[in-house]
Design an enzyme around this catalytic site. Sequence first.
Site, PDB file in Angstrom:
ATOM      1  N   HIS A 189       0.817  -1.209   0.000  1.00  0.00           N
ATOM      2  CA  HIS A 189       0.000   0.000   0.000  1.00  0.00           C
ATOM      3  C   HIS A 189       0.858   1.271   0.000  1.00  0.00           C
ATOM      4  O   HIS A 189       0.574   2.237  -0.706  1.00  0.00           O
ATOM      5  CB  HIS A 189      -0.931  -0.009   1.206  1.00  0.00           C
ATOM      6  CG  HIS A 189      -1.875   1.118   1.183  1.00  0.00           C
ATOM      7  ND1 HIS A 189      -3.043   1.077   0.482  1.00  0.00           N
ATOM      8  CD2 HIS A 189      -1.795   2.355   1.707  1.00  0.00           C
ATOM      9  CE1 HIS A 189      -3.649   2.224   0.596  1.00  0.00           C
ATOM     10  NE2 HIS A 189      -2.922   3.031   1.344  1.00  0.00           N
ATOM     11  N   GLU A 431       0.606 -12.519 -25.948  1.00  0.00           N
ATOM     12  CA  GLU A 431       1.675 -12.645 -24.956  1.00  0.00           C
ATOM     13  C   GLU A 431       2.153 -14.086 -24.817  1.00  0.00           C
ATOM     14  O   GLU A 431       2.905 -14.421 -23.910  1.00  0.00           O
ATOM     15  CB  GLU A 431       1.236 -12.063 -23.601  1.00  0.00           C
ATOM     16  CG  GLU A 431      -0.156 -12.390 -23.161  1.00  0.00           C
ATOM     17  CD  GLU A 431      -0.583 -11.637 -21.890  1.00  0.00           C
ATOM     18  OE1 GLU A 431       0.212 -10.910 -21.289  1.00  0.00           O
ATOM     19  OE2 GLU A 431      -1.745 -11.806 -21.504  1.00  0.00           O
ATOM     20  N   CYS A 502       1.782  -3.158 -24.777  1.00  0.00           N
ATOM     21  CA  CYS A 502       1.565  -2.615 -23.428  1.00  0.00           C
ATOM     22  C   CYS A 502       2.481  -3.233 -22.373  1.00  0.00           C
ATOM     23  O   CYS A 502       2.238  -3.079 -21.184  1.00  0.00           O
ATOM     24  CB  CYS A 502       0.102  -2.749 -23.029  1.00  0.00           C
ATOM     25  SG  CYS A 502      -0.453  -4.451 -22.955  1.00  0.00           S
TER      26      CYS A 502
HETATM   27  C1  PEP Z   1       2.277  -8.237 -20.285  1.00  0.00           C
HETATM   28  O1  PEP Z   1       2.321  -9.436 -20.045  1.00  0.00           O
HETATM   29  O2  PEP Z   1       3.103  -7.655 -21.039  1.00  0.00           O
HETATM   30  C2  PEP Z   1       1.252  -7.377 -19.676  1.00  0.00           C
HETATM   31  C3  PEP Z   1       1.149  -6.113 -20.009  1.00  0.00           C
HETATM   32  O3  PEP Z   1       0.434  -7.924 -18.750  1.00  0.00           O
HETATM   33  P1  PEP Z   1       0.847  -8.226 -17.217  1.00  0.00           P
HETATM   34  O4  PEP Z   1       2.129  -7.509 -16.944  1.00  0.00           O
HETATM   35  O5  PEP Z   1      -0.286  -7.749 -16.401  1.00  0.00           O
HETATM   36  O6  PEP Z   1       0.985  -9.725 -17.230  1.00  0.00           O
HETATM   37 MG    MG Z   2       0.637 -10.458 -19.216  1.00  0.00          MG
END
Ligand code: PEP
Ligand code: MG
Length: 579
Positions: A189, A431, A502
């Site tokens: 937190h 991914e 992302c």
């Molecule tokens: C990723 O795997 O690149 C992603 C953005 O998701 P997370 O980091 O939440 O697994």
């Molecule tokens: Mg991921």
Amino acid sequence: MKKLKGIGVSPGITIGPAYLVPKLHQYVSDHRLPPEKTVSEIQRLEKALAETEEELKKIRAQTAQNSGAIEADIFNVHLLLLHDRELKKEIIRQIKEGANAAWSAQTVIHRHLERLGKVNDAYLNERRYDLEDVGKRLLRNLLGIKGYLADLKEKVVLVAHNLTPSETASLNRKLVSAFATDVGGPTSHTAIMARALEIPAVVGLKEITEVTRPGEMLIVDGQQGVVIVDPEESVLKEYTQRRIDLRKNHRALSPLKDIIACTRDKHRVIIGANIELPVEVSSVLAYGADEIGLFRTEFLYLNREDLPSEEEQFRVYRHVVEKVKPCPVTIRTLDLGGDKFASALNMPEEMNPFLGWRAIRFCLSQPDIFKAQLRAILRAGAFGPVRIMYPLISDVEEIKAARAIMEEAMAELKQENKKFIPSIPVGAMIEVPSAALTAGAISRYVDFFSIGTNDLIQYSMAVDRTNVRTAHLYNPAHPAILRLISEVIRAGRKAGIPVGLCGEMAANPALAFLLIGMGIGELSMAPLAIPEVKQMTLLITLTEARECAQKIAAMDSTLEINALLKKKYAEIMKREKKR
Ligand code: PEP
Ligand code: MG
């Protein structure tokens, strides 16, 4: 001088005097009371309970106003704990036996904390911190220690064993320039609050409260995860200069907030923000993101013993959507499993949780839970632009199955006459290597791709993303990763759908330069990383990024690729100095 290494959880450098959060147990003693004092001591307890209740209600209202109803919810839990009848009965019983109120409260709460610590249940374990928090507040009132930061005249570095949610929520931001704590991790937190308040923080320092004296000079480096106690003159000078450089850079970058990321040859790059909590919406706006490219929704399911209802989820999504409107929000459906587990779901222990019952696999086998989330997202879509994104797709059939459940959800909402978005864009997170290599097939069933390189790298290179020992092998610029990304871009182009990225890789400006050259149209990252990536985009041309990407596509040494990118990025930044 003493240098302590911890975990840097919020970047920046602060230099300032230490303020040690008082350890309350030092003020409590076991002095016994004569029987005639029992009644007045119980009245003292009642008064402290009432004061604590009042304080909690005030903080709840303040938090709701500043950060939203969801963040304020924790104080409802605190109020419930404060009103626990058993707890109060036990404290009063001890007072009747001759103990003073503070001693009774401290020992009873301590006993309950120990009991909670032994329970094999993540939810109840977590409640320990809440009880500790309420207990401290009650003790402060019993001891007459009011507003422990109220006497401050200058900015301080808050040094504590741990900071509780109500301590962080009620502190005066103008007077606290950094946090340094003995315990805690990146998702604790304190860490989340520090990032939200945008002040440097280092947690997990183990003994910072032991080695620091009140008022002693501290340097907190939130980037490197280092705290220096009582620094030597030369170190102080070095950090003072580094802080000046950082501030200069920050100031130089802040006008970028209102500028769109466009290369010198007029190629627009969409810059998104990744968020894990609704409170981060303020950073999304402050750093001028074009969209929320990844809204992780796991927080709704963690640290509780029940599941969030559709209604609760809807309220959260709607709140975020309305706050950033007209910017679109990409909501990722539940990605539990791997390293995130919900106590309500009783998920079994697995040999390889990252390869196991995770994300979309879990959701497809629990259609009721999945459908409740889809319904909530579809309903939030009636209040602003929303996209849905499925995590960990490894096969085209999963997309088809998810679509079927979404269509059922839509049919139900229609029949119930509920407002929802009927034409929501649906995307697949790429991914897993199998999804990258069959992106063409998947593209027929989705409206966009978002490449999640955090997982794509771990699955392609057999490197656990959380293992420190193999961290040197975790390399985003490995030719295999770049080829998989290219494959997804090619499939997306052929299908005419946008391809974004992302993973953490997008937040590194040198790698972001390469990704733009490879053809990624949307880069989504932690809000704090946005200014530097925007700055890089404004300094380059798409043509040079493409040329560099082509050159790199023909290279097969990760070391050489990284060296070339480093050189190229240094060259780009020199242009900034000339401007
Ligand atoms: C990723 O795997 O690149 C992603 C953005 O998701 P997370 O980091 O939440 O697994
Ligand atoms: Mg991921």
